[in-house]
Design an enzyme around this catalytic site. Sequence first.
Site, short mmCIF file in Angstrom:
data_model
loop_
_atom_site.label_atom_id
_atom_site.label_comp_id
_atom_site.label_asym_id
_atom_site.label_seq_id
_atom_site.Cartn_x
_atom_site.Cartn_y
_atom_site.Cartn_z
N ILE A 95 0.84 -1.19 0.00
CA ILE A 95 0.00 0.00 0.00
C ILE A 95 0.88 1.25 0.00
O ILE A 95 2.01 1.23 0.46
CB ILE A 95 -0.92 0.00 1.24
N GLY A 96 0.35 2.32 -0.55
CA GLY A 96 1.09 3.58 -0.54
C GLY A 96 1.13 4.22 -1.91
O GLY A 96 0.64 3.68 -2.90
N ILE A 98 3.70 4.88 -3.91
CA ILE A 98 4.54 4.27 -4.94
C ILE A 98 3.84 3.09 -5.61
O ILE A 98 3.78 3.04 -6.85
CB ILE A 98 5.92 3.87 -4.36
N GLU A 117 0.07 -10.24 -0.97
CA GLU A 117 -0.38 -10.29 0.42
C GLU A 117 -1.59 -9.40 0.62
O GLU A 117 -2.54 -9.75 1.31
CB GLU A 117 0.77 -9.84 1.32
N ILE A 192 12.83 2.01 4.01
CA ILE A 192 13.20 3.25 4.67
C ILE A 192 14.55 3.75 4.17
O ILE A 192 14.72 4.93 3.88
CB ILE A 192 13.22 3.05 6.20
N GLY A 215 5.22 -8.86 4.02
CA GLY A 215 5.64 -9.99 3.18
C GLY A 215 6.83 -9.69 2.30
O GLY A 215 7.09 -10.44 1.34
N LYS A 242 11.58 13.72 3.41
CA LYS A 242 10.94 15.04 3.35
C LYS A 242 11.84 16.12 3.94
O LYS A 242 11.66 17.31 3.65
CB LYS A 242 9.60 14.99 4.09
#
Length: 315
Positions: A95-96, A98, A117, A192, A215, A242
């Site tokens: 999710i997100g 990208i 997943e 990250i 996953g 950011k």
Amino acid sequence: MKRTKENIAKRIEESVRHPDIATRVCVCVVAQVNPHMPRTFGDAIIHESHIDYAVSDNTPLPEHPVKPPSPEEARIGQLIGDNLVEDGATLQMGIGSIPDAVLSALKGHKDLGIHSEMFSVGVIDLVRRGAVTNNRKKVHKGRIVGSFLVGNRELYDFVDNNPFIEMLEIDYVNNTHVVSQQPTMTAINSCIEVDLTGQVSADSIGTRMYSGFGGQVDFIRGAAESLDGRGKPIIALVSNTKKGESKIVPTLKVGAGVVTTRAHVHYVVTENGIAFLFGKTLRQRAHALINIAHPDHREALERAAFDRLKCMPAP
């Protein structure tokens, strides 16, 4: 029950034969019945005879807002869509912004499949356009396979009573061998930070836990081990935070967890390009990663590479 090898094996066998094994081994099963909850096919179906008590709940389901991608995220999506996702590929993504940007870049693709997943709202448009058909999948042909959903009401309505969707237990969906059987398995995950040797931290900022790694390990390995030899394990990230700090770093922050090792990393993608690391020396890895780092940090990364590797990164 005593945890002997025989009992553990029996429990595994039972879980394969009975997808709703949790309801079969519990002394008392209480179901929360919510009319807002979509009804999906697969392992999520539980017969009412397996329930002891039912509690009614009319609370609307939580919804995850869809945010438009930043210019950098949109560029990453385009790079992956144009260069790494083939027609007929099976996709896994989280999710997100990208993952949503990648999905937006796949509108012209054909016969894509989903084995993931989780999946979100961005899949819906590709299904309606005919880009996602699942027709080339060897396992669960013609079906989107997932374990959970994160999205909004549009997504919940889309999956409700939809035989095109199979929601299966996560220990099956994320099984590396099962993943490896999907045609041109393309796993797209974020992180990250990445160090100059290719180590990926995805769950912590130094010693501070930021999230679970989900996953990522399962699908990165599954795509790398794809039986057709066409799998693509991809780590995608914006090159800067950011605050303007580089996400490609000389070394991971002290205490940061390595989720995906440098032995498993293949593709790393930022808005500045694609680095292919698999099978390369440390010097070659550093060179490739510096080339896709933010231009403001490349000189400092080159100095760090020189200090760490005792030589300039080689092309």
